[in-house]
Design an enzyme around this catalytic site. Structure first.
Site, PDB file in Angstrom:
ATOM      1  CE  LYS A 142      15.563  10.623  15.637  1.00  0.00           C
ATOM      2  NZ  LYS A 142      15.361  11.715  14.641  1.00  0.00           N
ATOM      3  CD  GLU A 199       3.105   8.338  24.102  1.00  0.00           C
ATOM      4  OE1 GLU A 199       2.256   9.142  23.679  1.00  0.00           O
ATOM      5  OE2 GLU A 199       4.335   8.564  24.067  1.00  0.00           O
ATOM      6  N   GLY A 256      10.791  10.427  12.084  1.00  0.00           N
ATOM      7  CA  GLY A 256      10.197   9.175  12.544  1.00  0.00           C
ATOM      8  C   GLY A 256       9.371   8.474  11.497  1.00  0.00           C
ATOM      9  NE  ARG A 257       6.136  13.252   8.643  1.00  0.00           N
ATOM     10  CZ  ARG A 257       6.658  14.134   9.488  1.00  0.00           C
ATOM     11  NH1 ARG A 257       6.922  13.780  10.750  1.00  0.00           N
ATOM     12  NH2 ARG A 257       6.941  15.363   9.096  1.00  0.00           N
ATOM     13  CD  GLU A 282       3.826  12.830  12.711  1.00  0.00           C
ATOM     14  OE1 GLU A 282       3.131  12.514  13.695  1.00  0.00           O
ATOM     15  OE2 GLU A 282       4.926  12.297  12.453  1.00  0.00           O
ATOM     16  CG  HIS A 294     -18.546  -6.243   0.430  1.00  0.00           C
ATOM     17  ND1 HIS A 294     -19.766  -6.611  -0.083  1.00  0.00           N
ATOM     18  CD2 HIS A 294     -17.613  -6.752  -0.409  1.00  0.00           C
ATOM     19  CE1 HIS A 294     -19.584  -7.341  -1.171  1.00  0.00           C
ATOM     20  NE2 HIS A 294     -18.283  -7.439  -1.394  1.00  0.00           N
ATOM     21  CE  LYS A 298       4.827  13.297  21.424  1.00  0.00           C
ATOM     22  NZ  LYS A 298       6.213  13.185  20.895  1.00  0.00           N
TER      23      LYS A 298
END
Length: 558
Positions: free
Chosen positions: A216, A222, A276-277, A363, A394, A522
Protein backbone atom coordinates in the site's frame (compact mmCIF):
# COMPACT_ATOMS: atom_id res chain seq x y z
CA UNK A 1 -18.75 -3.12 28.71
CA UNK A 2 -20.54 -6.20 27.41
CA UNK A 3 -19.49 -8.22 30.48
CA UNK A 4 -21.63 -5.93 32.67
CA UNK A 5 -24.85 -6.71 30.79
CA UNK A 6 -27.54 -9.10 32.04
CA UNK A 7 -27.14 -11.05 28.78
CA UNK A 8 -23.50 -11.86 29.55
CA UNK A 9 -24.27 -12.72 33.16
CA UNK A 10 -27.13 -15.00 32.13
CA UNK A 11 -24.79 -16.93 29.86
CA UNK A 12 -22.18 -17.16 32.59
CA UNK A 13 -24.80 -18.67 34.90
CA UNK A 14 -25.91 -21.06 32.15
CA UNK A 15 -22.42 -22.60 31.91
CA UNK A 16 -23.15 -24.86 34.88
CA UNK A 17 -26.20 -26.27 33.11
CA UNK A 18 -24.15 -27.12 30.03
CA UNK A 19 -21.28 -28.64 32.02
CA UNK A 20 -23.83 -31.06 33.45
CA UNK A 21 -24.61 -32.39 29.96
CA UNK A 22 -22.70 -34.59 27.53
CA UNK A 23 -22.94 -34.53 23.75
CA UNK A 24 -23.41 -38.29 23.88
CA UNK A 25 -26.85 -37.60 25.38
CA UNK A 26 -27.65 -34.36 23.57
CA UNK A 27 -27.08 -36.01 20.19
CA UNK A 28 -29.88 -38.51 20.86
CA UNK A 29 -32.43 -35.68 20.71
CA UNK A 30 -33.56 -35.57 17.07
CA UNK A 31 -35.53 -32.35 17.51
CA UNK A 32 -32.52 -30.63 19.05
CA UNK A 33 -30.23 -31.78 16.25
CA UNK A 34 -32.67 -30.62 13.56
CA UNK A 35 -32.98 -27.23 15.25
CA UNK A 36 -29.21 -26.68 15.24
CA UNK A 37 -28.79 -26.73 11.46
CA UNK A 38 -28.85 -23.61 9.30
CA UNK A 39 -28.60 -23.32 5.51
CA UNK A 40 -28.20 -20.49 3.02
CA UNK A 41 -27.31 -20.45 -0.67
CA UNK A 42 -25.95 -23.99 -0.69
CA UNK A 43 -23.96 -23.64 2.55
CA UNK A 44 -25.15 -25.98 5.33
CA UNK A 45 -23.92 -25.46 8.89
CA UNK A 46 -24.63 -28.20 11.44
CA UNK A 47 -23.71 -27.04 14.95
CA UNK A 48 -25.57 -29.78 16.83
CA UNK A 49 -22.18 -31.09 18.06
CA UNK A 50 -21.51 -27.86 19.92
CA UNK A 51 -22.05 -27.85 23.70
CA UNK A 52 -25.31 -25.94 23.33
CA UNK A 53 -29.03 -26.39 23.72
CA UNK A 54 -31.87 -24.33 22.31
CA UNK A 55 -31.70 -22.33 25.56
CA UNK A 56 -27.99 -21.63 25.00
CA UNK A 57 -28.67 -20.30 21.54
CA UNK A 58 -31.45 -18.01 22.80
CA UNK A 59 -29.08 -16.61 25.40
CA UNK A 60 -26.40 -16.09 22.74
CA UNK A 61 -28.86 -14.23 20.52
CA UNK A 62 -29.77 -12.10 23.56
CA UNK A 63 -26.06 -11.33 23.90
CA UNK A 64 -25.92 -10.28 20.25
CA UNK A 65 -28.82 -7.91 20.83
CA UNK A 66 -27.20 -6.50 23.97
CA UNK A 67 -24.01 -5.84 22.00
CA UNK A 68 -25.94 -4.02 19.25
CA UNK A 69 -24.61 -6.52 16.75
CA UNK A 70 -27.04 -5.81 13.89
CA UNK A 71 -26.46 -2.06 14.24
CA UNK A 72 -22.67 -2.56 14.17
CA UNK A 73 -22.84 -4.76 11.06
CA UNK A 74 -24.98 -2.11 9.37
CA UNK A 75 -22.50 0.61 10.38
CA UNK A 76 -19.65 -1.36 8.81
CA UNK A 77 -21.61 -1.89 5.59
CA UNK A 78 -22.61 1.76 5.33
CA UNK A 79 -19.07 3.11 5.51
CA UNK A 80 -19.08 4.55 9.02
CA UNK A 81 -15.54 4.95 10.37
CA UNK A 82 -15.83 2.11 12.84
CA UNK A 83 -12.04 1.67 12.95
CA UNK A 84 -11.84 4.53 15.43
CA UNK A 85 -8.15 4.16 16.37
CA UNK A 86 -7.19 4.87 12.76
CA UNK A 87 -10.27 6.95 11.84
CA UNK A 88 -11.10 4.66 8.92
CA UNK A 89 -14.10 2.99 7.40
CA UNK A 90 -14.06 -0.81 7.05
CA UNK A 91 -15.35 -1.59 3.59
CA UNK A 92 -13.97 -4.87 2.28
CA UNK A 93 -17.62 -5.66 1.43
CA UNK A 94 -17.55 -2.80 -1.08
CA UNK A 95 -14.77 -4.60 -2.98
CA UNK A 96 -17.21 -7.28 -4.18
CA UNK A 97 -20.40 -5.25 -4.54
CA UNK A 98 -21.76 -5.18 -8.11
CA UNK A 99 -21.82 -1.90 -10.06
CA UNK A 100 -24.43 0.55 -8.81
CA UNK A 101 -27.25 0.90 -11.33
CA UNK A 102 -29.59 3.79 -11.99
CA UNK A 103 -29.55 7.32 -10.69
CA UNK A 104 -28.79 7.76 -6.99
CA UNK A 105 -31.86 8.31 -4.84
CA UNK A 106 -32.74 8.29 -1.18
CA UNK A 107 -33.39 4.52 -1.47
CA UNK A 108 -30.44 3.83 -3.76
CA UNK A 109 -27.77 6.16 -2.42
CA UNK A 110 -24.26 5.44 -3.63
CA UNK A 111 -21.84 4.53 -0.88
CA UNK A 112 -19.50 7.44 -0.22
CA UNK A 113 -16.46 7.77 2.00
CA UNK A 114 -15.02 11.26 2.47
CA UNK A 115 -17.13 12.36 -0.49
CA UNK A 116 -15.82 9.71 -2.89
CA UNK A 117 -18.11 7.26 -4.71
CA UNK A 118 -16.67 3.99 -3.41
CA UNK A 119 -18.53 1.74 -5.83
CA UNK A 120 -17.32 3.73 -8.83
CA UNK A 121 -13.73 3.66 -7.58
CA UNK A 122 -13.79 -0.10 -7.05
CA UNK A 123 -15.18 -0.86 -10.49
CA UNK A 124 -12.78 1.50 -12.20
CA UNK A 125 -9.89 -0.52 -10.76
CA UNK A 126 -11.60 -3.84 -11.60
CA UNK A 127 -12.07 -2.65 -15.18
CA UNK A 128 -8.36 -1.82 -15.42
CA UNK A 129 -7.44 -5.21 -13.95
CA UNK A 130 -9.60 -6.97 -16.52
CA UNK A 131 -8.08 -5.00 -19.39
CA UNK A 132 -4.51 -5.53 -18.23
CA UNK A 133 -4.89 -9.23 -17.40
CA UNK A 134 -6.58 -9.83 -20.77
CA UNK A 135 -3.66 -8.11 -22.50
CA UNK A 136 -1.04 -10.16 -20.67
CA UNK A 137 -2.88 -13.46 -21.07
CA UNK A 138 -3.51 -12.91 -24.77
CA UNK A 139 0.09 -11.92 -25.45
CA UNK A 140 -0.84 -8.37 -26.48
CA UNK A 141 1.31 -7.11 -23.63
CA UNK A 142 4.79 -8.48 -24.25
CA UNK A 143 8.01 -8.37 -22.33
CA UNK A 144 11.14 -6.39 -23.18
CA UNK A 145 12.34 -9.05 -25.62
CA UNK A 146 8.99 -9.40 -27.35
CA UNK A 147 8.09 -12.67 -25.65
CA UNK A 148 4.69 -13.16 -23.98
CA UNK A 149 4.65 -13.06 -20.18
CA UNK A 150 3.47 -16.46 -19.01
CA UNK A 151 4.82 -16.42 -15.43
CA UNK A 152 3.92 -14.07 -12.58
CA UNK A 153 5.72 -13.47 -9.29
CA UNK A 154 3.56 -11.65 -6.74
CA UNK A 155 5.64 -9.96 -4.04
CA UNK A 156 3.90 -9.03 -0.80
CA UNK A 157 3.67 -10.03 2.83
CA UNK A 158 0.93 -10.70 5.38
CA UNK A 159 -2.46 -9.86 3.92
CA UNK A 160 -0.82 -9.03 0.60
CA UNK A 161 0.20 -12.67 0.31
CA UNK A 162 -1.78 -15.05 2.54
CA UNK A 163 -5.22 -14.35 1.07
CA UNK A 164 -4.17 -14.47 -2.59
CA UNK A 165 -2.21 -17.69 -2.02
CA UNK A 166 -5.21 -19.30 -0.30
CA UNK A 167 -7.43 -18.52 -3.30
CA UNK A 168 -4.74 -19.51 -5.80
CA UNK A 169 -4.41 -22.96 -4.24
CA UNK A 170 -8.17 -23.35 -3.80
CA UNK A 171 -8.80 -22.80 -7.51
CA UNK A 172 -5.73 -24.52 -8.94
CA UNK A 173 -7.50 -27.87 -9.34
CA UNK A 174 -10.92 -26.51 -10.30
CA UNK A 175 -11.33 -27.79 -13.88
CA UNK A 176 -12.37 -24.44 -15.40
CA UNK A 177 -9.59 -22.59 -13.61
CA UNK A 178 -7.02 -25.24 -14.52
CA UNK A 179 -7.92 -24.91 -18.20
CA UNK A 180 -7.71 -21.12 -18.00
CA UNK A 181 -4.28 -21.34 -16.33
CA UNK A 182 -2.83 -23.82 -18.83
CA UNK A 183 0.73 -22.77 -19.69
CA UNK A 184 0.86 -20.15 -16.94
CA UNK A 185 2.57 -20.08 -13.53
CA UNK A 186 1.95 -17.93 -10.46
CA UNK A 187 4.48 -17.78 -7.63
CA UNK A 188 4.36 -15.84 -4.37
CA UNK A 189 7.36 -14.23 -2.67
CA UNK A 190 6.79 -13.06 0.90
CA UNK A 191 9.65 -14.04 3.18
CA UNK A 192 12.86 -11.97 3.15
CA UNK A 193 14.74 -15.23 3.65
CA UNK A 194 16.85 -15.55 0.47
CA UNK A 195 15.71 -19.16 0.29
CA UNK A 196 12.20 -17.91 -0.53
CA UNK A 197 13.63 -15.77 -3.33
CA UNK A 198 15.42 -18.79 -4.78
CA UNK A 199 12.25 -20.88 -4.63
CA UNK A 200 10.07 -18.18 -6.16
CA UNK A 201 12.43 -17.63 -9.10
CA UNK A 202 13.45 -21.25 -9.63
CA UNK A 203 13.05 -22.30 -13.26
CA UNK A 204 11.66 -18.93 -14.39
CA UNK A 205 12.85 -17.11 -17.52
CA UNK A 206 13.10 -13.35 -16.84
CA UNK A 207 12.03 -12.68 -20.42
CA UNK A 208 8.68 -14.36 -19.71
CA UNK A 209 8.16 -13.16 -16.12
CA UNK A 210 5.89 -10.39 -14.86
CA UNK A 211 6.40 -9.14 -11.30
CA UNK A 212 3.54 -7.69 -9.24
CA UNK A 213 4.76 -5.70 -6.22
CA UNK A 214 2.02 -5.36 -3.59
CA UNK A 215 2.50 -2.69 -0.93
CA UNK A 216 0.00 0.00 0.00
CA UNK A 217 2.71 2.49 1.01
CA UNK A 218 5.47 1.02 -1.17
CA UNK A 219 7.72 1.31 1.88
CA UNK A 220 7.11 -2.05 3.63
CA UNK A 221 10.64 -3.17 4.47
CA UNK A 222 10.33 -6.87 3.64
CA UNK A 223 8.33 -6.36 0.45
CA UNK A 224 10.58 -3.64 -0.91
CA UNK A 225 13.74 -5.64 -0.19
CA UNK A 226 12.31 -8.55 -2.17
CA UNK A 227 11.17 -6.17 -4.92
CA UNK A 228 14.68 -4.73 -5.26
CA UNK A 229 16.12 -8.24 -5.32
CA UNK A 230 13.83 -9.37 -8.14
CA UNK A 231 14.33 -6.09 -10.00
CA UNK A 232 18.08 -6.77 -9.94
CA UNK A 233 17.41 -10.28 -11.31
CA UNK A 234 15.40 -8.83 -14.19
CA UNK A 235 17.86 -6.02 -14.97
CA UNK A 236 20.85 -8.36 -14.90
CA UNK A 237 19.28 -10.54 -17.58
CA UNK A 238 17.32 -8.00 -19.63
CA UNK A 239 18.75 -4.55 -18.92
CA UNK A 240 17.21 -1.50 -17.22
CA UNK A 241 14.44 -1.27 -19.84
CA UNK A 242 12.91 -4.43 -18.43
CA UNK A 243 11.35 -2.74 -15.38
CA UNK A 244 8.73 -0.87 -17.40
CA UNK A 245 7.49 -4.01 -19.13
CA UNK A 246 8.06 -6.61 -16.44
CA UNK A 247 7.03 -4.89 -13.19
CA UNK A 248 3.68 -3.48 -12.07
CA UNK A 249 2.47 -2.32 -8.67
CA UNK A 250 -0.52 -2.57 -6.39
CA UNK A 251 -0.16 0.55 -4.27
CA UNK A 252 -1.59 3.94 -3.37
CA UNK A 253 1.78 5.71 -3.17
CA UNK A 254 2.39 6.66 -6.80
CA UNK A 255 5.48 8.85 -6.11
CA UNK A 256 7.25 5.89 -4.47
CA UNK A 257 6.11 3.59 -7.28
CA UNK A 258 7.62 5.94 -9.84
CA UNK A 259 10.81 6.40 -7.80
CA UNK A 260 11.21 2.62 -7.81
CA UNK A 261 11.12 2.66 -11.60
CA UNK A 262 7.59 1.38 -12.26
CA UNK A 263 5.38 3.48 -14.52
CA UNK A 264 2.59 4.90 -12.30
CA UNK A 265 0.16 4.09 -15.12
CA UNK A 266 0.89 0.45 -14.29
CA UNK A 267 -0.10 0.85 -10.65
CA UNK A 268 -3.42 -0.51 -9.42
CA UNK A 269 -4.81 1.24 -6.39
CA UNK A 270 -6.74 0.34 -3.28
CA UNK A 271 -7.82 2.38 -0.31
CA UNK A 272 -7.13 2.96 3.38
CA UNK A 273 -10.55 1.46 4.19
CA UNK A 274 -9.19 -1.91 3.05
CA UNK A 275 -7.29 -3.67 5.83
CA UNK A 276 -4.44 -5.87 4.62
CA UNK A 277 -5.94 -9.12 5.90
CA UNK A 278 -9.25 -8.20 4.24
CA UNK A 279 -7.69 -7.15 0.93
CA UNK A 280 -7.81 -10.33 -1.18
CA UNK A 281 -10.91 -8.99 -2.99
CA UNK A 282 -9.03 -5.82 -3.98
CA UNK A 283 -6.31 -5.48 -6.59
CA UNK A 284 -4.03 -7.17 -4.03
CA UNK A 285 -5.58 -10.52 -4.90
CA UNK A 286 -7.68 -9.96 -7.98
CA UNK A 287 -4.78 -8.74 -10.15
CA UNK A 288 -2.37 -11.71 -9.76
CA UNK A 289 -5.24 -14.20 -9.68
CA UNK A 290 -6.80 -12.73 -12.84
CA UNK A 291 -3.43 -13.00 -14.56
CA UNK A 292 -3.42 -16.70 -13.67
CA UNK A 293 -7.06 -17.73 -14.09
CA UNK A 294 -8.63 -14.96 -16.14
CA UNK A 295 -10.91 -12.21 -14.86
CA UNK A 296 -14.23 -14.09 -15.39
CA UNK A 297 -13.28 -16.69 -12.77
CA UNK A 298 -12.45 -13.96 -10.28
CA UNK A 299 -15.75 -12.25 -11.00
CA UNK A 300 -17.43 -15.48 -9.81
CA UNK A 301 -15.28 -15.44 -6.68
CA UNK A 302 -16.35 -11.86 -5.91
CA UNK A 303 -19.98 -12.82 -6.50
CA UNK A 304 -19.74 -15.62 -3.94
CA UNK A 305 -18.30 -13.28 -1.32
CA UNK A 306 -20.96 -10.68 -2.10
CA UNK A 307 -23.71 -13.24 -1.62
CA UNK A 308 -22.56 -13.80 1.97
CA UNK A 309 -22.23 -10.02 2.44
CA UNK A 310 -25.89 -9.63 1.52
CA UNK A 311 -26.78 -12.47 3.86
CA UNK A 312 -24.91 -11.14 6.91
CA UNK A 313 -26.48 -7.70 6.51
CA UNK A 314 -30.05 -8.91 5.99
CA UNK A 315 -30.71 -12.27 7.67
CA UNK A 316 -32.01 -12.32 11.25
CA UNK A 317 -29.43 -13.55 13.78
CA UNK A 318 -31.21 -16.88 14.23
CA UNK A 319 -30.66 -17.72 10.53
CA UNK A 320 -27.46 -15.75 9.93
CA UNK A 321 -24.54 -18.10 9.27
CA UNK A 322 -21.64 -15.79 10.23
CA UNK A 323 -23.53 -14.57 13.29
CA UNK A 324 -24.11 -18.14 14.48
CA UNK A 325 -20.46 -19.07 13.87
CA UNK A 326 -19.24 -15.98 15.71
CA UNK A 327 -21.52 -16.46 18.70
CA UNK A 328 -20.44 -20.09 19.03
CA UNK A 329 -16.82 -18.92 18.99
CA UNK A 330 -17.50 -16.50 21.85
CA UNK A 331 -19.36 -19.20 23.79
CA UNK A 332 -16.44 -21.60 23.48
CA UNK A 333 -13.68 -19.06 24.12
CA UNK A 334 -15.14 -16.74 26.75
CA UNK A 335 -17.55 -19.00 28.63
CA UNK A 336 -16.33 -22.59 28.28
CA UNK A 337 -12.65 -21.65 28.34
CA UNK A 338 -11.64 -23.20 25.00
CA UNK A 339 -9.22 -20.65 23.60
CA UNK A 340 -8.09 -22.68 20.56
CA UNK A 341 -9.88 -23.59 17.34
CA UNK A 342 -8.99 -26.15 14.68
CA UNK A 343 -9.83 -25.45 11.04
CA UNK A 344 -10.17 -28.80 9.31
CA UNK A 345 -11.05 -28.64 5.61
CA UNK A 346 -11.58 -32.06 4.04
CA UNK A 347 -10.30 -30.77 0.72
CA UNK A 348 -6.62 -30.62 -0.19
CA UNK A 349 -7.23 -27.51 -2.30
CA UNK A 350 -7.84 -25.63 0.96
CA UNK A 351 -4.33 -26.32 2.25
CA UNK A 352 -3.72 -22.56 2.64
CA UNK A 353 -7.12 -21.78 4.17
CA UNK A 354 -6.03 -22.13 7.80
CA UNK A 355 -2.92 -19.91 7.40
CA UNK A 356 -5.05 -17.17 5.88
CA UNK A 357 -7.79 -17.36 8.52
CA UNK A 358 -5.09 -17.38 11.20
CA UNK A 359 -4.23 -13.85 10.14
CA UNK A 360 -7.81 -12.73 9.54
CA UNK A 361 -8.86 -13.88 13.00
CA UNK A 362 -5.81 -13.58 15.22
CA UNK A 363 -4.60 -10.21 13.91
CA UNK A 364 -8.16 -8.89 14.15
CA UNK A 365 -9.28 -10.15 17.54
CA UNK A 366 -6.02 -10.65 19.42
CA UNK A 367 -6.69 -7.53 21.49
CA UNK A 368 -6.46 -6.71 25.20
CA UNK A 369 -8.63 -3.61 25.38
CA UNK A 370 -12.10 -2.60 24.24
CA UNK A 371 -12.66 -0.06 21.53
CA UNK A 372 -12.96 2.55 24.31
CA UNK A 373 -9.51 1.59 25.65
CA UNK A 374 -10.65 -0.34 28.75
CA UNK A 375 -8.80 -3.52 29.61
CA UNK A 376 -10.98 -6.49 28.69
CA UNK A 377 -11.24 -8.85 31.69
CA UNK A 378 -11.55 -11.92 29.43
CA UNK A 379 -9.23 -13.12 26.71
CA UNK A 380 -10.36 -12.02 23.24
CA UNK A 381 -9.53 -13.93 20.11
CA UNK A 382 -8.81 -17.59 19.50
CA UNK A 383 -5.66 -19.48 18.62
CA UNK A 384 -6.31 -20.86 15.14
CA UNK A 385 -4.51 -23.74 13.48
CA UNK A 386 -5.38 -26.40 10.97
CA UNK A 387 -4.50 -28.83 8.24
CA UNK A 388 -6.55 -30.55 5.55
CA UNK A 389 -8.11 -33.91 6.40
CA UNK A 390 -7.07 -36.64 6.28
CA UNK A 391 -3.49 -35.39 6.80
CA UNK A 392 -4.40 -33.76 10.10
CA UNK A 393 -5.81 -37.02 11.43
CA UNK A 394 -2.30 -38.47 11.41
CA UNK A 395 -0.79 -35.36 12.94
CA UNK A 396 -2.64 -33.61 15.77
CA UNK A 397 -6.02 -35.34 16.10
CA UNK A 398 -4.61 -37.42 18.98
CA UNK A 399 -4.61 -34.24 21.06
CA UNK A 400 -8.14 -33.37 19.92
CA UNK A 401 -9.52 -36.76 20.95
CA UNK A 402 -7.69 -37.52 24.18
CA UNK A 403 -5.79 -34.36 25.12
CA UNK A 404 -7.00 -30.77 25.26
CA UNK A 405 -10.50 -29.75 24.26
CA UNK A 406 -10.20 -27.88 20.95
CA UNK A 407 -13.41 -26.78 19.19
CA UNK A 408 -13.16 -27.66 15.52
CA UNK A 409 -14.68 -26.56 12.23
CA UNK A 410 -15.00 -29.41 9.71
CA UNK A 411 -15.40 -28.15 6.13
CA UNK A 412 -16.42 -30.54 3.37
CA UNK A 413 -17.88 -30.66 -0.14
CA UNK A 414 -20.45 -33.01 -1.63
CA UNK A 415 -18.52 -33.22 -4.89
CA UNK A 416 -14.77 -33.27 -5.48
CA UNK A 417 -13.04 -30.90 -7.88
CA UNK A 418 -11.44 -34.01 -9.40
CA UNK A 419 -13.60 -37.08 -8.80
CA UNK A 420 -12.08 -40.53 -9.24
CA UNK A 421 -14.40 -43.56 -9.34
CA UNK A 422 -13.21 -46.96 -8.17
CA UNK A 423 -14.31 -50.53 -8.70
CA UNK A 424 -13.82 -53.08 -5.96
CA UNK A 425 -15.51 -55.04 -3.23
CA UNK A 426 -18.99 -53.98 -2.11
CA UNK A 427 -17.69 -52.75 1.26
CA UNK A 428 -15.06 -50.53 -0.35
CA UNK A 429 -15.73 -46.89 -1.23
CA UNK A 430 -16.83 -46.20 -4.80
CA UNK A 431 -14.63 -43.10 -5.02
CA UNK A 432 -11.64 -41.49 -3.37
CA UNK A 433 -13.95 -38.65 -2.36
CA UNK A 434 -16.25 -41.06 -0.53
CA UNK A 435 -13.27 -42.29 1.48
CA UNK A 436 -12.35 -38.71 2.32
CA UNK A 437 -15.90 -37.84 3.33
CA UNK A 438 -16.29 -41.01 5.38
CA UNK A 439 -13.63 -39.50 7.62
CA UNK A 440 -15.29 -36.07 7.46
CA UNK A 441 -18.50 -37.50 8.91
CA UNK A 442 -16.84 -39.89 11.37
CA UNK A 443 -14.42 -37.54 13.11
CA UNK A 444 -17.00 -35.04 14.51
CA UNK A 445 -19.00 -37.96 15.92
CA UNK A 446 -15.89 -39.47 17.49
CA UNK A 447 -15.10 -36.15 19.14
CA UNK A 448 -18.67 -35.69 20.36
CA UNK A 449 -19.58 -39.20 21.46
CA UNK A 450 -16.24 -40.56 22.59
CA UNK A 451 -15.93 -44.12 23.91
CA UNK A 452 -16.62 -45.29 27.45
CA UNK A 453 -14.78 -47.80 29.59
CA UNK A 454 -17.84 -50.05 29.44
CA UNK A 455 -17.75 -50.02 25.65
CA UNK A 456 -14.06 -50.89 25.69
CA UNK A 457 -14.64 -53.84 28.02
CA UNK A 458 -17.56 -55.04 25.90
CA UNK A 459 -15.18 -55.14 22.93
CA UNK A 460 -12.78 -57.33 24.88
CA UNK A 461 -10.14 -54.67 25.59
CA UNK A 462 -7.87 -55.91 28.45
CA UNK A 463 -8.52 -53.99 31.66
CA UNK A 464 -4.98 -52.63 31.74
CA UNK A 465 -5.51 -50.97 28.35
CA UNK A 466 -8.98 -49.61 29.03
CA UNK A 467 -7.81 -46.21 30.39
CA UNK A 468 -5.69 -45.75 27.28
CA UNK A 469 -8.57 -46.55 24.94
CA UNK A 470 -11.25 -44.44 26.59
CA UNK A 471 -12.25 -41.35 24.61
CA UNK A 472 -13.89 -38.71 26.85
CA UNK A 473 -15.93 -37.23 24.00
CA UNK A 474 -18.05 -34.12 24.64
CA UNK A 475 -15.69 -32.18 22.36
CA UNK A 476 -17.46 -29.50 20.30
CA UNK A 477 -17.33 -29.13 16.55
CA UNK A 478 -19.26 -27.57 13.68
CA UNK A 479 -19.74 -29.13 10.25
CA UNK A 480 -19.89 -26.96 7.13
CA UNK A 481 -21.01 -28.73 3.96
CA UNK A 482 -20.96 -27.09 0.51
CA UNK A 483 -21.62 -28.48 -2.97
CA UNK A 484 -18.15 -28.19 -4.59
CA UNK A 485 -15.14 -25.92 -4.28
CA UNK A 486 -15.50 -23.42 -7.12
CA UNK A 487 -14.61 -19.74 -7.43
CA UNK A 488 -18.11 -18.89 -6.16
CA UNK A 489 -18.03 -21.17 -3.10
CA UNK A 490 -14.45 -20.09 -2.37
CA UNK A 491 -15.75 -16.52 -2.16
CA UNK A 492 -18.56 -17.67 0.12
CA UNK A 493 -16.13 -19.42 2.44
CA UNK A 494 -13.85 -16.40 2.63
CA UNK A 495 -16.70 -14.03 3.49
CA UNK A 496 -18.17 -16.45 6.06
CA UNK A 497 -14.96 -16.42 8.06
CA UNK A 498 -14.27 -12.71 7.60
CA UNK A 499 -17.72 -11.90 9.00
CA UNK A 500 -17.40 -14.51 11.75
CA UNK A 501 -14.34 -12.61 12.94
CA UNK A 502 -16.15 -9.27 12.80
CA UNK A 503 -19.13 -10.67 14.73
CA UNK A 504 -16.87 -11.80 17.56
CA UNK A 505 -15.15 -8.43 17.70
CA UNK A 506 -18.44 -6.54 17.70
CA UNK A 507 -19.75 -8.62 20.62
CA UNK A 508 -16.54 -8.42 22.64
CA UNK A 509 -16.52 -4.67 21.98
CA UNK A 510 -13.00 -4.57 20.53
CA UNK A 511 -11.62 -3.05 17.34
CA UNK A 512 -11.11 -5.95 14.94
CA UNK A 513 -9.70 -3.69 12.23
CA UNK A 514 -6.45 -2.25 13.57
CA UNK A 515 -3.24 -4.17 14.36
CA UNK A 516 -1.03 -2.11 16.63
CA UNK A 517 0.51 -5.30 18.01
CA UNK A 518 2.44 -5.65 14.75
CA UNK A 519 4.24 -2.32 15.20
CA UNK A 520 6.57 -2.85 18.17
CA UNK A 521 8.46 -5.71 16.56
CA UNK A 522 8.94 -3.60 13.41
CA UNK A 523 10.41 -0.72 15.44
CA UNK A 524 12.84 -3.00 17.26
CA UNK A 525 13.80 -4.75 14.01
CA UNK A 526 14.74 -1.37 12.55
CA UNK A 527 17.12 -0.78 15.48
CA UNK A 528 18.71 -4.20 14.99
CA UNK A 529 18.95 -3.63 11.24
CA UNK A 530 20.78 -0.35 11.80
CA UNK A 531 23.19 -2.02 14.21
CA UNK A 532 23.88 -4.91 11.84
CA UNK A 533 24.62 -2.55 8.96
CA UNK A 534 26.97 -0.48 11.10
CA UNK A 535 28.78 -3.51 12.48
CA UNK A 536 29.19 -5.08 9.03
CA UNK A 537 30.56 -1.90 7.45
CA UNK A 538 32.57 -0.23 10.19
CA UNK A 539 33.00 -2.91 12.87
CA UNK A 540 31.21 -0.58 15.28
CA UNK A 541 30.54 -2.16 18.69
CA UNK A 542 27.08 -3.35 19.62
CA UNK A 543 25.31 -0.88 21.86
CA UNK A 544 21.82 -0.03 23.07
CA UNK A 545 20.49 -3.57 23.60
CA UNK A 546 19.89 -5.71 26.67
CA UNK A 547 22.74 -8.08 27.63
CA UNK A 548 21.09 -11.15 26.11
CA UNK A 549 20.44 -9.53 22.73
CA UNK A 550 23.92 -7.98 22.70
CA UNK A 551 25.50 -11.38 23.34
CA UNK A 552 23.44 -13.10 20.65
CA UNK A 553 24.18 -10.34 18.12
CA UNK A 554 27.87 -10.74 18.85
CA UNK A 555 27.62 -14.47 18.16
CA UNK A 556 25.70 -13.81 14.95
CA UNK A 557 28.31 -11.35 13.67
CA UNK A 558 31.34 -13.40 14.73
Amino acid sequence: MILDTPAWKNLAAHVADIRATHLRDLMRDGARCAGLVCEHDGVVIDFSRQNVTACTMELLFDLARAAGLERKIAAMASGEKINTTENRAVLHMALRAPPAKGAPSSRNARLRVDGADVNAQVHEVLKRIKTFSDQVRSGTWKGATGKPLTDVVAIGIGGSYLGPEFVFEALRTDPACARAADGRRLRFLANVDPIDVARALEGLDPARTLVVVVSKTFTTAETMLNARTVRAWLVKKLGAKAVAKHMVAVSTNLPEVEAFGIDPRNAFGFWDWVGGRYSVCSAVGILPLSLQYGFPRLAEFLAGAHAIDRHVTSAPPERNLPVILGLLGIWNASFLGHGTRALLPYCQALLKFAPHIQQVDMESNGKRVTIEGEVLPVDAGEIDFGEPGTNGQHSFYQLLHQGRVVPADFIGFRTSQNPIRLTGKPIEPVSNHDELMANFFAQPDALAMGKTAAECLAEGVPEGLVPHKVFPGNRPSTMLLLERLTPYTCGQLLALYEHRTAVEGFVWGINSFDQWGVELGKVLAKQVRTQLAASRRTKSPIAGFNPSTSAMLTRYLA
